[in-house]
Enzyme design. Structure first.
Site, PDB file in Angstrom:
ATOM      1  N   GLU A 186       0.806  -1.364  -0.138  1.00 17.00           N
ATOM      2  CA  GLU A 186      -0.006   0.082  -0.052  1.00 17.00           C
ATOM      3  C   GLU A 186       0.977   1.297  -0.053  1.00 17.00           C
ATOM      4  OE1 GLU A 186      -3.725   0.058   0.388  1.00 17.00           O
ATOM      5  OE2 GLU A 186      -3.257  -2.033  -0.662  1.00 17.00           O
ATOM      6  N   HIS A 261      -4.476   1.612   7.388  1.00 16.57           N
ATOM      7  CA  HIS A 261      -3.113   1.996   6.932  1.00 16.57           C
ATOM      8  C   HIS A 261      -2.239   2.819   8.340  1.00 16.57           C
ATOM      9  CE1 HIS A 261      -4.312   2.810   2.668  1.00 16.57           C
ATOM     10  NE2 HIS A 261      -3.696   1.617   2.743  1.00 16.57           N
ATOM     11  N   CYS A 380      -2.616  11.610   3.800  1.00 15.94           N
ATOM     12  CA  CYS A 380      -3.172  10.585   2.832  1.00 15.94           C
ATOM     13  C   CYS A 380      -2.914  11.334   1.526  1.00 15.94           C
ATOM     14  CB  CYS A 380      -4.917  10.326   2.765  1.00 15.94           C
ATOM     15  SG  CYS A 380      -4.930   9.038   4.025  1.00 15.94           S
TER      16      CYS A 380
END
EC number: 3.5.3.23
Length: 458
Positions: A186, A261, A380
Site C-alpha cells: 500500500e 493504514h 493521505c
C-alpha cells in the site's frame, strides 16, 4: 520561503522534503469502495462535489507553499476507466459501456470511476538518495492489490513518476510488486523514514498488518492490507540493509477499528514519532529497535488511549496529519478540521503535543472535508520525497507549486469540474468527455506529455 530549488546539490546539505499532493480527479465520488475504511463506508451514496474537493486540496498545497514548505503536485488518473470495463466484457461506445455496466455490474462501474489516486500516500514507496547505495532516489509504485478500484492505478502511477522523475542519473524506478495477496503493498502509507534531517542517513520504519503465511495473529474484523513480505521486498528493491530498516506489525485492534493504514495511527518526521498507544502490536519492541538504529535519539510522542480512543483517532484522523520541519528546528502539525471539532482530540493537541517536550510547536487546521468524508486526511493526500537541489533541478514538468501554478490549476478546476456528482451520474457518457478534455489540458499545463492511456493510444 524555503525553496526546493535553493537547496545545495550535495547529499546531506540543505536537502528538503517536497510533499507531492495528488490533484483530486473530476470523478470524485462517494462509492464506499474501501473495505476497512470507516469514513468511506459511512458516506457511501452521498452526493460529492468534485470541484470543491479539488479546490480544497489545492488550497492546502498553496497555503503550505506560501508558509515556506516545498510543495509539488501529481495529476489524477484517467477516469472513468472504460478500458477496464471493456476487459470485463462490456462493448460498444463509451456510452454503451457505461450504461451496460450501470445496469449489470454497478460495483464495477463505481470502481472504474474512483478518484482514489488523490491519496498519493499510497502511490509509491520512496527512498531518498542519502540512504541508497547508488546515491539515487528510488521509487516503487504500490500494487494496491487489496482493492479493486485501486489496483487499476499502478501502471499509470508508474508512468507519472517516470515522467516527473525522469533523469536516470538521479532517479531509479522499480516495477510494482506482483499483484498477489502475499505481496500486498500500500505504499508510503505504511512507511516512515526517521532520522536527523532529510539529507542525513535515516532509518526506515515499515509497518505491516499481516504476514503472507498466517504465522502471526491477524485482525478479526478487517483484512490487513500490507504484508511483511511486501515491505521486505520493497526494502530489498531499494537496497536498504538491516541496519537501515525496522519492520513492525500494526496492532490488529487498530485495524479492526478502521486503521487500514499505519498513517491513520502514527506519523513521523525527523527524529519525532507521534503515535497512538495502539499503533503497534509490540510498542516497546518498535521503540527499542528504532533507538538502536537511528543516528540520533528518537523523540517518541505517545498518545494514550485514555486521552484519545481508537474510535476518536479514526473519526478525526488526528494521526493522518502532516508533520513538517521548520528552519529553526521546530515542527508544524497540519491537521484536518475534524480535530478542532472533537473536544478530547483538540485538548490532547494542546496538552500533549504543543505543551510537551518535543519539537512540535504549531498546529495548523486545514479543511479537506471532501477528502475526509471519503476516508483520507492531509497525510493521505501527499507523497513525501526528500530531494537535494540537484535532484529538484532534474525534475521534469511544471509540478512544483508557485502562485502562478496555483492560479492556473484553480482556474482549470473551475472550468472543468462539476459541483455535484451523485452515484447515478457515473453512467453519464458526458462525464467521460469532460474528464478526458480536462486531463488533456492538464498534461499541457503541467508539461508532462502523454501519460494517460487515451493520449498514448493515438
Amino acid at each position: 520561503m524555503i525553496s526546493a530549488r535553493d537547496s545545495d546539490s550535495a547529499v546531506g546539505v540543505n536537502v528538503c522534503e517536497v510533499n507531492f499532493d495528488g490533484l483530486v480527479g473530476p470523478t470524485h465520488n462517494y462509492s464506499g469502495l474501501a473495505a476497512g475504511n470507516v469514513a468511506s463506508r459511512r458516506h457511501a451514496g452521498w452526493v460529492a462535489n468534485p470541484r470543491e474537493a479539488a479546490l480544497q486540496g489545492l488550497e492546502k498545497m498553496h497555503a503550505l507553499y506560501r508558509a515556506g514548505y516545498a510543495q509539488g503536485v501529481l495529476p489524477p488518473q484517467q477516469r472513468p476507466d472504460t478500458a477496464f470495463l471493456r476487459r470485463l466484457g462490456f462493448a460498444g461506445s463509451d456510452a454503451d459501456v457505461l450504461a451496460a455496466a450501470a445496469q449489470r455490474a454497478p460495483a464495477m462501474l463505481r470502481a472504474a470511476c474512483s478518484a482514489s489516486s488523490m491519496w498519493t500516500a499510497n502511490a509509491a514507496t520512496v527512498t531518498p538518495s542519502a540512504d541508497a547505495r547508488d546515491g539515487r532516489v528510488h521509487f516503487t509504485p504500490a500494487n494496491l492489490q487489496s482493492g479493486l478500484h485501486r489496483c487499476l492505478e499502478p501502471a499509470t502511477t508508474g508512468r507519472m513518476l517516470r515522467a516527473i522523475f525522469a533523469d536516470p542519473a538521479h532517479f531509479a524506478h522499480h516495477a510494482p510488486l506482483p499483484a498477489t495477496p502475499a505481496l500486498a503493498d500500500e505504499g508510503a502509507a505504511n512507511h516512515t523514514r526517521l532520522g536527523a534531517d532529510y539529507g542525513a542517513p535515516g532509518v526506515h520504519l515499515f509497518v505491516y498488518g499481516r504476514d503472507a503465511f498466517g504465522l502471526e495473529p491477524a485482525p478479526a474484523r478487517f483484512t490487513a492490507r500490507q504484508t511483511r513480505e511486501a515491505s521486505e521486498a520493497v526494502a530489498r528493491q531499494h537496497g536498504l540493509n538491516e541496519a537501515q530498516t525496522v519492520f513492525a506489525r500494526q496492532h490488529p485492534d487498530a485495524i479492526d477499528a478502521g486503521v487500514f493504514h499505519n498513517d491513520v495511527i502514527a506519523v513521523g518526521n525527523g527524529p519525532v514519532l507521534l503515535y497512538h498507544e495502539y499503533a503497534f502490536a509490540d510498542e516497546q519492541a518498535v521503540l527499542d529497535a528504532l533507538r538502536a538504529k537511528m543516528p540520533e535519539p528518537l523523540i517518541p510522542v505517545r498518545v494514550p488511549a485514555e486521552a484519545v480512543s481508537l474510535d476518536a483517532a479514526v473519526a478525526t484522523y488526528l494521526f493522518n496529519s502532516q508533520l513538517l520541519s521548520n528552519p529553526d528546528g521546530s515542527m508544524t502539525l497540519v491537521v484536518p478540521g475534524e480535530c478542532q471539532h472533537h473536544e478530547a482530540v483538540w485538548r490532547t493537541l494542546q496538552d500533549l503535543v504543543l505543551a510537551g517536550a518535543n519539537p512540535i510547536g504549531e498546529v495548523i487546521v486545514k479543511d479537506v472535508k471532501q477528502s475526509m468524508q471519503n476516508g483520507g486526511g492531509p497525510a493521505c493526500l501527499r507523497l513525501r520525497v526528500a530531494l537535494s537541489g540537484a535532484e529538484c533541478a532534474a525534475l521534469s514538468g511544471r509540478v512544483l507549486m508557485t502562485d502562478e501554478l496555483y492560479a492556473a490549476l484553480a482556474g482549470w478546476v473551475k472550468r472543468h469540474y462539476r459541483d455535484r456528482l451523485a452515484p447515478e451520474d457515473l453512467a453519464d457518457p458526458q462525464l467521460v468527455a469532460e474528464s478526458l478534455t480536462a486531463l488533456d489540458e492538464l498534461t499541457t499545463l503541467l508539461q508532462l506529455g502523454a501519460i494517460y492511456p487515451f493520449q498514448r493510444s493515438g
